[in-house]
Design an enzyme around this catalytic site. Structure first.
Site: not given
Length: 609
Positions: A320-321
């Protein structure tokens, strides 16, 4: 009249004999004079090898240039007093009064000293049973040398790695590689200025700056010995050392030794056994600390095991970065309205795609969806943007190329890069962005083909904190002569082929990163000594041991006045394990805050973001 048959045969025999004699004399001349330094196709130095056969020598300093931190503190070992012993010392000390005196000075038993001497099959440093150098004070060294024991001396020795474990992946290591010398240093080797046995850089800065770190000659101590290995009478020991005030050159890094040590301790406290931590100065993007795990032994490198590889510059799925890139594209392209709300029920409705929160997040704004890392909202954004835009903004933000300082040509080197082994990131494997929606929504949450290095992820934070304009990351700021004067300074550079984003979008993203810790998935970091901002990520990976997760946290601190951009990844964690990436990030921030309290004059960013 013609020559008779007998005379003709005699003449031919004489001619053949003369030619053979000339060939033999020529060969003898070549062996003894002409080719003594490069004999045979292997380039053997006959003089050097002959000298080696009749002397015993120990290297006190390999003559290679130092690798230093930003303040001049060395990462490649410091000069320390050591007890140098030669194999013949055991015979000269046996049942000798000097043995008692030596043992008394060292504070050790006579039997132990004799055992250690007997185990010394070659000249070198006397070490204890654990392999550690026997430490000496200046007073002890003076007393030992006054004993005048043949083959036993107390001298200053520089061991490049043995006493220095900090930044081992950044610094790298050296080894002997004759084929590399023949290829890269062909001119030096053919002219006799460089022997095939010379150590060359194999990884890290030792490799990327090898041409500059190569010294003039090592410092050695030698005795000429007879066939039994005993020193020849009348011949004293010989100390050979280069006398040059300019060489070897030293490489001055941007690393801060105190910070590197603090971050490595933080990694160990967090239990980080595989992964990386990168700390960049928020204003400049310079590397202040870089840690890679697992560690390795630089005195006996297991190349096949691969632990020498720097995980900070190795690409991994970011999880999710990567939503930071999706959010940047959505804001910059106007793909989301300020008042818009997304609906998350926990399921996307097709492809088996779901949110990490099974019951769903309900109704969310973009900032709330980012803070809560909602998969459904970002899948919807990705379908609006399309694959090409995701790839474009990853490139704009510098995530799809090596970000370390580079030059097309630097002195004699083509395509020079400061950071050895740095990999480029990517969004898609195929050259053309895919049209498949299933691939697209997996890409939106940093899975499928997406890959990012921890270094590039940390640099993403620097980019956002500096108005959205990517820069190259410096690991080395200067090369200096031996006397400390400058040989070359590396100026900061923009990251090529990375157009960046506008300031307004960058500012909005920093506010969203702060919301992650204030109200989202990063709330466990809310009680740190400094307020923090950032984005968590969990990327799934298939390994030989089964499913594993790469746990990321990328952000900056202090959030209200950023000084450091930090990227942490804990690799190959059990699927249901607690988030070690976030734990390590917390340990790093605490370490930096503590260090800052002791040394407040550390790098600071020009604005709050």
């Amino acid at each position: 009249m013609g020559m008779s048959g007998t005379k003709r045969r005699s003449f031919l025999l004489l001619l053949v004999f003369s030619l053979v004699w000339l060939v033999l004399m020529g060969r003898l001349w070549w062996i003894q004079i002409g080719g003594v330094h490069r004999f045979s196709r292997h380039g053997i130095d006959l003089v050097r090898n002959a000298v080696k056969q009749r002397q015993q020598a120990v290297m006190l300093d390999n003559g290679r240039g130092d690798i230093l931190d930003r303040n001049g503190d060395p990462f490649t070992g410091q000069e320390r007093l050591a007890l140098i012993v030669f194999p013949f010392a055991a015979d000269s000390l046996r049942d000798n009064q000097q043995l008692k005196q030596l043992a008394a000075v060292l504070g050790r038993g006579e039997a132990e000293i004799m055992r250690l001497l007997a185990e010394a099959k070659a000249p070198g440093i006397l070490r204890d049973a654990a392999g550690e150098r026997i430490a000496l004070t200046e007073a002890q060294a003076e007393q030992i040398n006054q004993l005048n024991i043949p083959g036993v001396l107390a001298l200053a020795v520089t061991e490049r790695y043995r006493s220095e474990q900090l930044a081992q992946h950044v610094v790298g290591y050296v080894n002997q590689n004759p084929d590399y010398i023949k290829t890269v240093y062909q001119a030096e080797w053919q002219s006799g200025r460089m022997e095939l046995e010379r150590a060359v850089g194999a990884a890290g800065l030792e490799r990327s700056f090898d041409r500059f770190l190569q010294g003039v000659a090592p410092t050695t101590l030698a005795f000429v010995v007879n066939g039994q290995g005993q020193p020849l009478r009348g011949l004293k020991m010989r100390m050979q050392q280069p006398e040059n005030s300019f060489y070897p050159l030293s490489v001055v890094t941007t690393l801060d030794r105190q910070m590197q040590e603090a971050v490595e301790r933080a990694a160990d406290r967090a239990g980080l056994t595989e992964g990386a931590i990168v700390v960049l100065a928020a204003d400049s993007g310079d590397v202040l600390a870089m840690v890679s795990r697992p560690a390795y032994d630089r005195s006996a490198v297991d190349v096949a095991a691969g632990h020498w590889q720097n995980h900070a510059v190795r690409q991994l799925p970011p999880g999710s970065v990567f939503k930071t890139v999706v959010a940047a594209a959505a804001l910059a392209e106007g793909a989301v309205l300020p008042t818009e709300r997304f609906r998350c029920t926990g399921e996307y409705g097709k492809y088996g795609f779901s949110c990490w929160k099974k019951e769903g997040h309900g109704s969310l704004t973009l900032q709330e969806a980012f803070a809560e890392s909602c998969n459904i909202a970002f899948a919807q954004l990705a379908t609006r943007l399309g694959a090409a835009k995701l790839a474009e903004y990853a490139e704009r933000l510098g995530l799809t190329q090596p970000v370390g300082w580079s030059a097309a040509r630097f002195f004699e080197q083509e395509q020079f890069r400061q950071i050895d082994g740095e990999q480029a990131g990517r969004v898609f494997v195929a050259e053309a962005p895919p049209q498949d929606e299933g691939v697209l929504i997996q890409t939106a949450i940093g899975q499928r083909d997406v890959r990012v290095t921890p270094l590039a992820a940390a640099n993403l934070m620097v980019t956002l904190l500096n108005g959205g304009q990517p820069r190259q990351v410096r690991l080395v700021k200067e090369i200096t002569y031996r006397n400390g004067t400058s040989f070359y300074r590396f100026a900061p550079q923009r990251l090529p082929n990375a157009d960046g984003i506008d300031k307004a979008t960058a500012y909005k993203l920093t506010r969203m990163l702060r919301a992650v810790v204030a109200e989202g998935t990063g709330t466990p970091l809310a009680e740190l000594p400094w307020p923090a901002a950032g984005k968590s990520g969990t990327a799934q990976a298939e390994t030989a041991q089964g499913p594993r997760n790469h746990q990321w946290f990328v952000g900056y601190a202090p959030a209200d006045q950023p000084r450091y951009a930090i990227a942490v990844v804990a690799e190959n964690q059990p699927v249901n394990a607690s988030h070690k990436g976030m734990t390590a990030f917390a340990q790093v921030v605490e370490a930096l805050a503590s260090l800052s309290a002791k040394s407040p004059a550390l790098p600071a960013a020009p604005h709050s973001g």
